[in-house]
Design an enzyme around this catalytic site. Structure first.
Site, PDB file in Angstrom:
ATOM      1  CG  HIS A  78      -2.044  -1.018   1.120  1.00  0.00           C
ATOM      2  ND1 HIS A  78      -2.571  -1.482  -0.074  1.00  0.00           N
ATOM      3  CD2 HIS A  78      -2.718  -1.673   2.114  1.00  0.00           C
ATOM      4  CE1 HIS A  78      -3.523  -2.368   0.186  1.00  0.00           C
ATOM      5  NE2 HIS A  78      -3.631  -2.505   1.492  1.00  0.00           N
ATOM      6  CG  HIS A 135      -8.201  -0.994   2.404  1.00  0.00           C
ATOM      7  ND1 HIS A 135      -8.765  -1.767   3.398  1.00  0.00           N
ATOM      8  CD2 HIS A 135      -7.119  -1.681   1.957  1.00  0.00           C
ATOM      9  CE1 HIS A 135      -8.037  -2.861   3.563  1.00  0.00           C
ATOM     10  NE2 HIS A 135      -7.036  -2.835   2.697  1.00  0.00           N
ATOM     11  CG  ASP A 159      -5.480 -10.470   1.900  1.00  0.00           C
ATOM     12  OD1 ASP A 159      -5.919  -9.598   1.116  1.00  0.00           O
ATOM     13  OD2 ASP A 159      -4.488 -10.296   2.630  1.00  0.00           O
ATOM     14  CD  GLU A 178      -8.268  -4.089  -0.435  1.00  0.00           C
ATOM     15  OE1 GLU A 178      -7.125  -3.645  -0.676  1.00  0.00           O
ATOM     16  OE2 GLU A 178      -8.478  -5.053   0.339  1.00  0.00           O
TER      17      GLU A 178
END
Length: 349
Positions: free
Chosen positions: A107, A178, A250, A313
């Site tokens: 990120h 996010h 994830d 996302e």
């Protein structure tokens, strides 16, 4: 639309005061944003009975966002997700980033966009445009740019995020939102009963550190197959390598939208009767079931448990800059970066 409301949202450590901007449509749906981090703080949508529920996790004030470490409600940039080895080569030059997750960059941290004040450059009843100047060398990335995020609330109960920038040198740009969604309400426990549908036949395989190998894996016959809808909790702890490595979901799914804006995902909470449709023009979507969130102190006295929410996302694929077979996250000097993602809410049935 109802007139936009502007109020105070507390101060950060250096004493600077943050503001809170509330957009409200005629149906009563509202979205609250703070200029500290341009983060989404609250999102009230009508449930099956017409009662409003706040469906995003958040903090009570600006100090909570300053202290928070989980990117809750945040715009993530200049590059969302991971870059392997915290470096890449562009135009024959090695670009070095900070390694903030093992030996990789996550990120764009640690100096992230959501720990800065954004200018509320345009304020209207139905939209709010945040502006952040990102200089050459910011976070290690080449090229200066002005990142604009326009947050629009429509009468269709849709919250849109439009991202615009034009860099003055070749660079990587990969913005995402996010927000952590719990469609039963931000303080209602976990999201294991949510049913999710994804328009994707494959996902990107990763190594043990969630860095893509460059391979695509067919979802058929795996816990990653959400094409016909799947309850999140059904196989979130299954003995499947990708699930074990991610400690749940994830992962980046390969969308079938062909780069055109369209519906790519759906989430439904049968308890509240709230359904959320996700639209984007981006090629990938990271679905994250907040596997690293546990007992986080949030707004309204809430304490968010393990797997309290699910993130959608929209993005270029993780580590795209290292894989020629992935859609490119490189934006050339003078080229317009423009992308739109929207979350549309409706009642079940």
């Amino acid at each position: 639309m109802r007139p936009i409301k502007i109020s105070t949202f507390g101060t950060v450590k250096d004493g600077k005061e943050a503001k809170l901007y509330t957009l409200t449509n005629d149906a009563g749906m509202s979205a609250e944003f703070t200029d500290y981090g341009a983060s989404l703080v609250r999102l009230f949508v009508p449930d099956r009975e017409g009662r409003l529920r706040d469906v995003v996790l958040g903090y009570e004030n600006a100090a909570g966002y300053e202290a928070g470490t989980e990117s809750i409600g945040a715009p993530v940039g200049r590059n969302a997700n991971r870059i392997g080895g915290a470096s890449f080569e562009l135009n024959g030059v090695t670009v070095s980033l900070t390694a903030n997750q093992n030996s990789n960059n996550l990120h764009s941290g640690p100096d992230v966009y959501n720990k800065r004040f954004w200018e509320a450059a345009e304020i209207a009843d139905d939209h709010l445009t945040f502006l952040l100047h990102s200089p050459d060398g910011d976070q290690g990335f080449p090229g200066a740019l002005d990142m604009k995020i326009t947050c629009t609330l429509t009468e269709k109960n849709e919250l849109q995020f439009t991202y615009d920038a034009v860099p003055d040198a070749d660079t990587v740009i990969n913005m995402t939102n996010h927000s952590y969604f719990n469609l039963n309400g931000h303080d209602s426990g976990n999201i294991l009963s949510h049913e999710v549908t994804l328009d994707a036949d494959a996902f990107t395989l990763t190594d043990a550190y969630s860095i893509p190998t460059g391979e695509f894996m067919d979802v058929a016959g795996t816990p990653m197959d959400f094409r016909n809808g799947r309850v999140i909790g059904d196989e979130i702890d299954s003995d499947f390598e990708a699930i074990r490595l991610g400690r749940g979901y994830d992962h980046n799914w390969v969308l079938k939208n062909g780069g055109k804006f369209g519906k790519v995902a759906e989430a439904a909470a049968h308890e509240s009767g709230i359904v959320m449709d996700v639209y984007t023009d981006l090629p990938g979507i990271q679905v994250y079931t907040s596997n690293f969130l546990d007992q986080e102190t949030g707004k309204d006295g809430a304490v968010y448990p393990y797997r309290a929410a699910v993130c959608f996302e929209t993005q270029y694929f993780p580590d795209a800059v290292h894989h020629e077979n992935f859609p490119s996250s490189v934006c050339r000097a003078g080229q317009a970066y423009h992308t739109v993602t929207a979350y549309r809410f409706r009642r079940e049935g």
